[in-house]
Design a protein around this motif. Sequence first.
Motif, PDB file in Angstrom:
ATOM      1  N   PHE A 134      12.636  -6.856   7.238  1.00 27.22           N
ATOM      2  CA  PHE A 134      12.637  -8.123   7.944  1.00 27.22           C
ATOM      3  C   PHE A 134      14.066  -8.638   8.054  1.00 27.22           C
ATOM      4  CE2 PHE A 134       8.344  -7.783   6.271  1.00 27.22           C
ATOM      5  CZ  PHE A 134       7.618  -8.048   7.426  1.00 27.22           C
ATOM      6  N   ASN A 135      14.274  -9.487   9.060  1.00 21.41           N
ATOM      7  CA  ASN A 135      15.629  -9.992   9.242  1.00 21.41           C
ATOM      8  C   ASN A 135      16.021 -10.921   8.099  1.00 21.41           C
ATOM      9  OD1 ASN A 135      14.491 -12.496   9.896  1.00 21.41           O
ATOM     10  ND2 ASN A 135      14.523 -12.062  12.079  1.00 21.41           N
ATOM     11  N   LEU A 136      17.297 -11.107   7.968  1.00 16.01           N
ATOM     12  CA  LEU A 136      17.868 -11.851   6.845  1.00 16.01           C
ATOM     13  C   LEU A 136      17.337 -13.285   6.734  1.00 16.01           C
ATOM     14  CD1 LEU A 136      19.739 -11.475   4.465  1.00 16.01           C
ATOM     15  CD2 LEU A 136      21.631 -12.166   5.926  1.00 16.01           C
ATOM     16  N   PRO A 137      17.219 -14.043   7.844  1.00 15.98           N
ATOM     17  CA  PRO A 137      16.691 -15.411   7.709  1.00 15.98           C
ATOM     18  C   PRO A 137      15.276 -15.464   7.119  1.00 15.98           C
ATOM     19  CG  PRO A 137      17.777 -15.174   9.825  1.00 15.98           C
ATOM     20  CD  PRO A 137      17.728 -13.798   9.204  1.00 15.98           C
ATOM     21  N   ILE A 138      14.432 -14.478   7.455  1.00 15.64           N
ATOM     22  CA  ILE A 138      13.075 -14.466   6.894  1.00 15.64           C
ATOM     23  C   ILE A 138      13.131 -14.197   5.390  1.00 15.64           C
ATOM     24  CG2 ILE A 138      10.900 -13.171   6.825  1.00 15.64           C
ATOM     25  CD1 ILE A 138      11.027 -12.995   9.841  1.00 15.64           C
ATOM     26  N   VAL A 139      13.938 -13.248   4.977  1.00 13.85           N
ATOM     27  CA  VAL A 139      14.050 -12.919   3.547  1.00 13.85           C
ATOM     28  C   VAL A 139      14.612 -14.107   2.766  1.00 13.85           C
ATOM     29  CG1 VAL A 139      15.148 -11.403   1.849  1.00 13.85           C
ATOM     30  CG2 VAL A 139      14.225 -10.439   3.966  1.00 13.85           C
ATOM     31  N   ILE A 140      15.648 -14.738   3.299  1.00 13.95           N
ATOM     32  CA  ILE A 140      16.229 -15.903   2.622  1.00 13.95           C
ATOM     33  C   ILE A 140      15.208 -17.031   2.549  1.00 13.95           C
ATOM     34  CG2 ILE A 140      17.974 -17.725   2.835  1.00 13.95           C
ATOM     35  CD1 ILE A 140      19.879 -15.558   3.932  1.00 13.95           C
ATOM     36  N   SER A 141      14.477 -17.265   3.646  1.00 16.95           N
ATOM     37  CA  SER A 141      13.439 -18.306   3.646  1.00 16.95           C
ATOM     38  C   SER A 141      12.356 -17.995   2.623  1.00 16.95           C
ATOM     39  CB  SER A 141      12.806 -18.428   5.039  1.00 16.95           C
ATOM     40  OG  SER A 141      13.767 -18.785   5.986  1.00 16.95           O
ATOM     41  N   TRP A 168       0.766 -16.606  26.073  1.00 17.97           N
ATOM     42  CA  TRP A 168      -0.396 -17.122  25.340  1.00 17.97           C
ATOM     43  C   TRP A 168      -0.806 -16.177  24.221  1.00 17.97           C
ATOM     44  CZ3 TRP A 168      -1.777 -21.893  25.179  1.00 17.97           C
ATOM     45  CH2 TRP A 168      -1.519 -22.720  26.269  1.00 17.97           C
ATOM     46  N   PHE A 169      -0.678 -14.856  24.477  1.00 18.87           N
ATOM     47  CA  PHE A 169      -0.994 -13.887  23.432  1.00 18.87           C
ATOM     48  C   PHE A 169      -0.031 -14.039  22.256  1.00 18.87           C
ATOM     49  CE2 PHE A 169      -0.172  -9.884  21.280  1.00 18.87           C
ATOM     50  CZ  PHE A 169      -1.439  -9.607  20.794  1.00 18.87           C
ATOM     51  N   VAL A 170       1.244 -14.168  22.568  1.00 19.25           N
ATOM     52  CA  VAL A 170       2.245 -14.340  21.505  1.00 19.25           C
ATOM     53  C   VAL A 170       1.943 -15.609  20.718  1.00 19.25           C
ATOM     54  CG1 VAL A 170       4.702 -14.673  21.017  1.00 19.25           C
ATOM     55  CG2 VAL A 170       3.989 -13.047  22.777  1.00 19.25           C
ATOM     56  N   PHE A 171       1.632 -16.681  21.424  1.00 19.48           N
ATOM     57  CA  PHE A 171       1.268 -17.951  20.777  1.00 19.48           C
ATOM     58  C   PHE A 171       0.058 -17.770  19.856  1.00 19.48           C
ATOM     59  CE2 PHE A 171      -1.632 -21.602  20.896  1.00 19.48           C
ATOM     60  CZ  PHE A 171      -0.847 -22.573  20.286  1.00 19.48           C
ATOM     61  N   LEU A 172      -1.013 -17.180  20.401  1.00 16.23           N
ATOM     62  CA  LEU A 172      -2.243 -17.011  19.609  1.00 16.23           C
ATOM     63  C   LEU A 172      -2.048 -16.059  18.432  1.00 16.23           C
ATOM     64  CD1 LEU A 172      -4.961 -16.905  22.407  1.00 16.23           C
ATOM     65  CD2 LEU A 172      -4.595 -18.700  20.688  1.00 16.23           C
ATOM     66  N   PHE A 173      -1.305 -14.961  18.634  1.00  9.75           N
ATOM     67  CA  PHE A 173      -1.054 -14.025  17.543  1.00  9.75           C
ATOM     68  C   PHE A 173      -0.276 -14.712  16.424  1.00  9.75           C
ATOM     69  CE2 PHE A 173       1.781 -10.959  15.445  1.00  9.75           C
ATOM     70  CZ  PHE A 173       0.831 -10.128  14.865  1.00  9.75           C
ATOM     71  N   THR A 174       0.761 -15.438  16.800  1.00 11.57           N
ATOM     72  CA  THR A 174       1.608 -16.112  15.808  1.00 11.57           C
ATOM     73  C   THR A 174       0.818 -17.162  15.041  1.00 11.57           C
ATOM     74  OG1 THR A 174       3.517 -15.729  17.238  1.00 11.57           O
ATOM     75  CG2 THR A 174       3.775 -17.380  15.515  1.00 11.57           C
ATOM     76  N   LEU A 175       0.083 -17.996  15.762  1.00 13.58           N
ATOM     77  CA  LEU A 175      -0.712 -19.041  15.114  1.00 13.58           C
ATOM     78  C   LEU A 175      -1.811 -18.433  14.236  1.00 13.58           C
ATOM     79  CD1 LEU A 175      -1.439 -22.021  14.715  1.00 13.58           C
ATOM     80  CD2 LEU A 175      -2.854 -21.858  16.775  1.00 13.58           C
ATOM     81  N   SER A 176      -2.487 -17.415  14.738  1.00 16.24           N
ATOM     82  CA  SER A 176      -3.579 -16.784  13.981  1.00 16.24           C
ATOM     83  C   SER A 176      -3.073 -16.125  12.703  1.00 16.24           C
ATOM     84  CB  SER A 176      -4.289 -15.736  14.847  1.00 16.24           C
ATOM     85  OG  SER A 176      -4.844 -16.344  15.974  1.00 16.24           O
ATOM     86  N   ALA A 236       5.136 -13.217  11.608  1.00 20.44           N
ATOM     87  CA  ALA A 236       4.304 -12.685  12.691  1.00 20.44           C
ATOM     88  C   ALA A 236       5.166 -12.291  13.884  1.00 20.44           C
ATOM     89  CB  ALA A 236       3.258 -13.724  13.102  1.00 20.44           C
ATOM     90  N   ILE A 237       6.135 -13.129  14.217  1.00 21.02           N
ATOM     91  CA  ILE A 237       7.031 -12.821  15.336  1.00 21.02           C
ATOM     92  C   ILE A 237       7.822 -11.548  15.045  1.00 21.02           C
ATOM     93  CG2 ILE A 237       9.057 -13.614  16.620  1.00 21.02           C
ATOM     94  CD1 ILE A 237       7.943 -16.507  16.143  1.00 21.02           C
ATOM     95  N   ALA A 238       8.323 -11.426  13.821  1.00 21.37           N
ATOM     96  CA  ALA A 238       9.080 -10.226  13.446  1.00 21.37           C
ATOM     97  C   ALA A 238       8.197  -8.982  13.520  1.00 21.37           C
ATOM     98  CB  ALA A 238       9.661 -10.388  12.042  1.00 21.37           C
ATOM     99  N   LEU A 239       6.965  -9.087  13.037  1.00 15.38           N
ATOM    100  CA  LEU A 239       6.045  -7.947  13.114  1.00 15.38           C
ATOM    101  C   LEU A 239       5.723  -7.603  14.564  1.00 15.38           C
ATOM    102  CD1 LEU A 239       3.542  -8.726  10.220  1.00 15.38           C
ATOM    103  CD2 LEU A 239       5.103  -6.776  10.373  1.00 15.38           C
ATOM    104  N   TYR A 240       5.461  -8.625  15.352  1.00 14.52           N
ATOM    105  CA  TYR A 240       5.167  -8.417  16.769  1.00 14.52           C
ATOM    106  C   TYR A 240       6.315  -7.682  17.449  1.00 14.52           C
ATOM    107  CZ  TYR A 240       5.115  -9.630  21.719  1.00 14.52           C
ATOM    108  OH  TYR A 240       5.189  -9.575  23.072  1.00 14.52           O
TER     109      TYR A 240
END
Length: 191
Positions: A57-64, A122-130, A103-107
């Motif tokens: 995963f990217n650095l901001p996700i790991v730091i977060s 809309w798919f990106v929105f629904l995938f991320t929210l779900s 979710a965005i990183a995985l997508y």
Amino acid sequence: MNSKLVISLSLVYVLFMAGLSIFYYTTDETFKSLVSIGGVVCGAIPLLLALFTKLQFNLPIVISYLIFLFGSQYLGSILGWYGLGWWDTFLHFLSGALLAFTAIALYERLVHRNAGSGISPWFVFLFTLSFSALGGVIWEIYEFSSDQLFGMTLQGGGNKDTMTDLIADTVGGLIIAMWAGVRTKAKIRKA
């Protein structure tokens, strides 16, 4: 470089929690020692991913993620910030946002590059929210199971605590999901 930084940051957190675990074990503070051991395990996840898999995963996700662990395990459980009342809800909001970014990183890693322009915002929105909401649900199942099987009190407020946590998870995920949908729509227009 990113991989080395992820390894270094994760290692610092793991060593910090391992030191706390030893300290609290020697002072007979079993609960704090167990939380610290949990910190070692959770902190090792990005370390193990960086060392043994190609999925990074990217650095901001790991730091977060590490900041979230510090806030929940050290500040929340060990220093007692969960007693403030709002701390648990705040962390659930953050975890919802963090799961949405995950979710965005995985997508972005799992969807074929050529499919990007054909995917609906809309798919990106629904995938991320779900994904974010599912993470919150799984966490609440863990809390409920721990309370029922081991007599813990993770759901101190019962149904109200669970629903507040799920709402906070969902709101955090919703904000990032809306951003992801708008960003995807803008990328499609540019292409």
